[in-house]
Design a protein around this motif. Structure first.
Motif, PDB file in Angstrom:
ATOM      1  N   HIS A 481      24.494  72.548  35.411  1.00  0.00           N
ATOM      2  CA  HIS A 481      25.105  73.719  36.026  1.00  0.00           C
ATOM      3  C   HIS A 481      24.182  74.377  37.051  1.00  0.00           C
ATOM      4  N   LEU A 482      22.924  73.958  37.085  1.00  0.00           N
ATOM      5  CA  LEU A 482      22.010  74.450  38.122  1.00  0.00           C
ATOM      6  C   LEU A 482      22.213  73.720  39.441  1.00  0.00           C
ATOM      7  N   HIS A 483      22.879  72.578  39.413  1.00  0.00           N
ATOM      8  CA  HIS A 483      23.101  71.835  40.661  1.00  0.00           C
ATOM      9  C   HIS A 483      24.568  71.458  40.808  1.00  0.00           C
ATOM     10  N   ASP A 484      25.425  72.478  40.571  1.00  0.00           N
ATOM     11  CA  ASP A 484      26.862  72.276  40.739  1.00  0.00           C
ATOM     12  C   ASP A 484      27.322  72.927  42.046  1.00  0.00           C
ATOM     13  N   GLU A 485      28.567  73.386  42.096  1.00  0.00           N
ATOM     14  CA  GLU A 485      29.140  73.900  43.343  1.00  0.00           C
ATOM     15  C   GLU A 485      28.356  75.065  43.932  1.00  0.00           C
ATOM     16  N   GLN A 486      27.752  75.906  43.086  1.00  0.00           N
ATOM     17  CA  GLN A 486      27.020  77.049  43.626  1.00  0.00           C
ATOM     18  C   GLN A 486      25.808  76.596  44.429  1.00  0.00           C
ATOM     19  N   LEU A 487      25.057  75.626  43.903  1.00  0.00           N
ATOM     20  CA  LEU A 487      23.908  75.123  44.659  1.00  0.00           C
ATOM     21  C   LEU A 487      24.378  74.339  45.885  1.00  0.00           C
ATOM     22  N   ILE A 488      25.463  73.579  45.742  1.00  0.00           N
ATOM     23  CA  ILE A 488      25.983  72.835  46.892  1.00  0.00           C
ATOM     24  C   ILE A 488      26.281  73.789  48.043  1.00  0.00           C
ATOM     25  N   ALA A 489      26.953  74.908  47.748  1.00  0.00           N
ATOM     26  CA  ALA A 489      27.292  75.879  48.785  1.00  0.00           C
ATOM     27  C   ALA A 489      26.037  76.492  49.406  1.00  0.00           C
ATOM     28  N   ALA A 490      25.036  76.805  48.557  1.00  0.00           N
ATOM     29  CA  ALA A 490      23.802  77.404  49.070  1.00  0.00           C
ATOM     30  C   ALA A 490      23.047  76.430  49.960  1.00  0.00           C
ATOM     31  N   VAL A 491      22.987  75.173  49.549  1.00  0.00           N
ATOM     32  CA  VAL A 491      22.293  74.158  50.343  1.00  0.00           C
ATOM     33  C   VAL A 491      23.052  73.890  51.640  1.00  0.00           C
ATOM     34  N   GLN A 492      24.375  73.782  51.563  1.00  0.00           N
ATOM     35  CA  GLN A 492      25.174  73.506  52.756  1.00  0.00           C
ATOM     36  C   GLN A 492      25.043  74.628  53.784  1.00  0.00           C
ATOM     37  N   ALA A 493      25.002  75.865  53.309  1.00  0.00           N
ATOM     38  CA  ALA A 493      24.887  76.995  54.236  1.00  0.00           C
ATOM     39  C   ALA A 493      23.576  76.954  55.009  1.00  0.00           C
ATOM     40  N   GLN A 494      22.528  76.407  54.401  1.00  0.00           N
ATOM     41  CA  GLN A 494      21.219  76.371  55.048  1.00  0.00           C
ATOM     42  C   GLN A 494      20.934  75.067  55.785  1.00  0.00           C
ATOM     43  N   CYS A 495      21.583  73.974  55.347  1.00  0.00           N
ATOM     44  CA  CYS A 495      21.252  72.650  55.885  1.00  0.00           C
ATOM     45  C   CYS A 495      22.320  72.082  56.817  1.00  0.00           C
ATOM     46  N   GLY A 496      23.572  72.450  56.635  1.00  0.00           N
ATOM     47  CA  GLY A 496      24.631  72.024  57.538  1.00  0.00           C
ATOM     48  C   GLY A 496      24.896  70.537  57.566  1.00  0.00           C
ATOM     49  N   PHE A 497      25.183  69.935  56.428  1.00  0.00           N
ATOM     50  CA  PHE A 497      25.517  68.517  56.384  1.00  0.00           C
ATOM     51  C   PHE A 497      26.875  68.273  57.033  1.00  0.00           C
ATOM     52  N   GLU A 498      26.980  67.159  57.747  1.00  0.00           N
ATOM     53  CA  GLU A 498      28.244  66.757  58.348  1.00  0.00           C
ATOM     54  C   GLU A 498      29.134  66.115  57.286  1.00  0.00           C
ATOM     55  N   PRO A 499      30.444  66.094  57.509  1.00  0.00           N
ATOM     56  CA  PRO A 499      31.340  65.417  56.550  1.00  0.00           C
ATOM     57  C   PRO A 499      30.903  63.981  56.300  1.00  0.00           C
ATOM     58  N   GLY A 500      30.818  63.617  55.042  1.00  0.00           N
ATOM     59  CA  GLY A 500      30.411  62.273  54.657  1.00  0.00           C
ATOM     60  C   GLY A 500      28.923  62.076  54.511  1.00  0.00           C
ATOM     61  N   GLU A 501      28.108  63.037  54.954  1.00  0.00           N
ATOM     62  CA  GLU A 501      26.657  62.876  54.849  1.00  0.00           C
ATOM     63  C   GLU A 501      26.141  63.118  53.442  1.00  0.00           C
ATOM     64  N   LEU A 502      26.782  63.999  52.692  1.00  0.00           N
ATOM     65  CA  LEU A 502      26.337  64.314  51.336  1.00  0.00           C
ATOM     66  C   LEU A 502      27.539  64.397  50.416  1.00  0.00           C
ATOM     67  N   ARG A 503      27.595  63.484  49.472  1.00  0.00           N
ATOM     68  CA  ARG A 503      28.628  63.489  48.446  1.00  0.00           C
ATOM     69  C   ARG A 503      27.957  63.746  47.097  1.00  0.00           C
ATOM     70  N   ILE A 504      28.618  64.518  46.254  1.00  0.00           N
ATOM     71  CA  ILE A 504      28.046  64.885  44.957  1.00  0.00           C
ATOM     72  C   ILE A 504      29.047  64.564  43.856  1.00  0.00           C
ATOM     73  N   ILE A 505      28.575  63.845  42.840  1.00  0.00           N
ATOM     74  CA  ILE A 505      29.368  63.568  41.638  1.00  0.00           C
ATOM     75  C   ILE A 505      28.861  64.481  40.530  1.00  0.00           C
ATOM     76  N   MET A 506      29.758  65.218  39.898  1.00  0.00           N
ATOM     77  CA  MET A 506      29.392  66.112  38.798  1.00  0.00           C
ATOM     78  C   MET A 506      30.173  65.726  37.551  1.00  0.00           C
ATOM     79  N   VAL A 507      29.454  65.579  36.445  1.00  0.00           N
ATOM     80  CA  VAL A 507      30.075  65.206  35.178  1.00  0.00           C
ATOM     81  C   VAL A 507      29.708  66.262  34.142  1.00  0.00           C
ATOM     82  N   GLU A 508      30.723  66.752  33.439  1.00  0.00           N
ATOM     83  CA  GLU A 508      30.502  67.783  32.426  1.00  0.00           C
ATOM     84  C   GLU A 508      30.207  67.165  31.058  1.00  0.00           C
ATOM     85  N   SER A 509      29.688  67.980  30.162  1.00  0.00           N
ATOM     86  CA  SER A 509      29.443  67.537  28.788  1.00  0.00           C
ATOM     87  C   SER A 509      30.762  67.307  28.052  1.00  0.00           C
TER      88      SER A 509
END
Length: 559
Positions: A481-509
């Motif tokens: 939960h430390l590297h889910d959608e909240q971190l993705i949004a924070a990183v994207q706002a600062q780094c500006g990845f283009e579509p397709g450059e960064l994909r994230i798979i998240m699996v819950e317990s």
């Protein structure tokens, strides 16, 4: 091979990196089965030295209390109440500084070997506020208020540790500051191991005597850790830990925990029996110790406790919660050995505090087991179970270089390792992280999900979310939960990845009452690409490298 050299894998890492994903995963998982992470021998001595320094720090701070602190007379004072109180406060300081869990190479942190205060005291670093968007404190990067509040917490902890006795005037600031820092950045709250240390400090502050409350907290740690293993995940954990343990370095021992090395790396009957015995032991320890009255039953309970934590410590598990295990052992002897006569019923004398302890020792862990996507696995007390939320970040080409736009306390993983090793060695080490994830039952969901996330995995750099959190947040310890959608949004706002450059798979317990795991796939630029569930029964059939098998029946979209 020198003391600082990792055990080389049985293949050329640079050639391995060019192979198709099923071949890469097969090779690296077979290597893990017999070699583990390949940790250099010297690293184990460093962790041993760190434990000695941790105990030495406790002795030093105990020296500020009359009659305590003399190493030569430790047998006379180590079970004094103030010594235990200082152990809890010192442990919170040690952890919130980043010196304990999640430090060093066994958690993917090489140079510097810690994050913690190096990150938390630096304005502009990324954080995860609980109240997002709130003026002044709800932003995604740390400001002067965040830094000041964290610094005040550190000063307050030291102030308590150098006092002769711990009273309300010293404890109440800690009671307030830990959750307040957590509101500004939930990473700090989790790094402090607040579900144990902070809750116990609240008991110190509001109960007199406080032994019953402290007992309840520690008994809950064992009980829920045992409950969290009532599933099919833990046998795979036994395999991974046995293959990585410094005391089981013989190949013939490691082969025994797998069904048929090298072709079938699912847990053997032996590993499954070991898992069930370990679960029974963990569930039994708090029950036996709570029933003890200082006689034979208590002695048996303490012996069982030593067996449990002795096994954990001997494996030097990834994430290295070594100091935490030491404190739990000490707490067992102090709370249940020296004060076996104290009953949990004593909590009823302070109803409000009893309700608070029940919230953290019963309600939240139960909720976290039934709805794991809602709560951190630490607050759920689901330790060592293998049933953790996780993520994998897939960077296309060299797009990971955009992470340099983040203000952080450590460099890209390979840049850290280049300080010590040639790139070939670094690739071999980082590749083992892939094996660590796939060898766990939950990680085998990636065999179905990764081909759905990207069309050509060979064009992407696989980075475990734990390593991303370590870079971006300054701390990581198994909580997806430390590297889910909240971190993705924070990183994207600062780094500006283009579509397709960064994909994230998240699996819950896996929830305690259901035989499924939820999953999500995101593109950092465009958002969610899909979600659904995968059945535990399907994962149990897979080898860690089963990427080339059809997966249509194993996944259900939109669950």
């Amino acid at each position: 091979m020198g003391l600082l050299d990792p055990i080389p894998p049985p293949y050329d890492p640079l050639e391995w990196a060019t192979k198709p994903l099923p071949d890469k995963s097969r090779m690296v998982c077979r290597s893990w089965a017999l070699q583990g992470y390949g940790t250099p021998v010297a690293v184990y001595f460093v962790y041993l030295l760190k434990v000695a320094l941790f105990v030495g720090g406790w002795i030093f701070f105990c020296g500020f209390s009359p009659g305590l602190g003399s190493p030569a007379a430790i047998g006379q004072w180590w079970l004094e109440p103030v010594a235990f109180q200082k152990a809890i406060v010192w442990s919170l300081l040690f952890e919130v500084l980043g010196l304990g869990c999640g430090s060093g190479p066994l958690t993917g942190r090489y140079f510097p070997p810690i994050g913690g205060f190096l990150h938390f005291l630096r304005p502009g670093t990324t954080k995860l506020p609980l109240l997002r968007g709130l003026p002044l404190v709800g932003g995604a990067t740390r400001n002067a208020i965040d830094v000041a509040l964290y610094a005040i917490l550190l000063i307050s902890l030291v102030r308590a540790l150098v006092a002769p006795q711990l009273d309300a005037a010293l404890l109440l600031p800690l009671v307030v500051l830990v959750p307040l820092c957590g509101l500004l950045d939930k990473t700090v709250f989790l790094a402090a191991r607040a579900e144990h240390y902070w809750v116990t400090i609240v008991v110190f502050a509001f109960a007199s005597p406080w032994l019953a409350g402290a007992k309840a907290v520690q008994a809950a740690l064992w009980f829920w850790a045992g409950v969290s293993k009532l599933n099919h995940h833990f046998p795979a954990v036994v395999c991974v830990m046995t293959s990585n343990s410094p005391v089981t370095r013989f190949e013939w021992i490691r082969r025994l925990v797998y069904r048929s090395y090298p072709d079938d790396l699912r847990p053997s009957t032996l590993a499954t029996v070991m898992a069930h015995v370990g679960t029974l032991l963990e569930l039994s320890v708090p029950i036996v110790l709570l029933l003890g009255d200082g006689g034979v039953v208590t002695t048996v309970g303490l012996a069982m406790m030593l067996m449990l934590h002795g096994f954990i410590l001997s494996t030097v598990p990834m994430g290295v919660p070594i100091e935490w295990n030491v404190v739990v052992l000490y707490g067992g002897f102090f709370l249940f050995g020296a004060h076996a006569e104290v009953s949990l019923a004593g909590l009823l004398d302070t109803p409000v505090l009893a309700a608070f302890v029940a919230l953290f020792a019963v309600v939240l862990p139960l909720w976290g087991n039934l709805a794991p996507h809602r709560l951190s696995f630490l607050l759920s007390m689901r330790y060592y179970a293998g049933n953790w939320p996780y993520s994998v970040w897939l960077f296309r080409g060299d797009s990971h270089q955009k992470l340099e736009r983040l203000r952080k306390s450590s460099k890209w993983l390979y840049d850290q390792l280049d300080v010590f090793y040639a790139r070939k060695v670094s690739v071999g080490l980082v590749g083992k992280v892939i094996a660590f994830r796939l060898m766990h039952l939950a990680g085998r969901a990636l065999c179905r999900l990764l081909p759905r996330a990207v069309d050509d995995p060979t064009k992407y750099e696989w980075v475990d979310g734990e390593l991303v959190a370590g870079l971006a947040l300054g701390w990581n310890f198994g909580d997806g939960h430390l590297h889910d959608e909240q971190l993705i949004a924070a990183v994207q706002a600062q780094c500006g990845f283009e579509p397709g450059e960064l994909r994230i798979i998240m699996v819950e317990s896996q929830p305690l009452h259901r035989q499924i795991m939820l999953w999500r796939i995101h593109d950092a630029a465009t958002g969610e690409l899909g979600r659904g569930e995968i059945a535990i029964a399907d994962l149990r059939k897979l080898q860690p490298w089963s990427f080339d098998l059809p997966g249509g029946a194993a996944l259900r979209e939109g669950a």
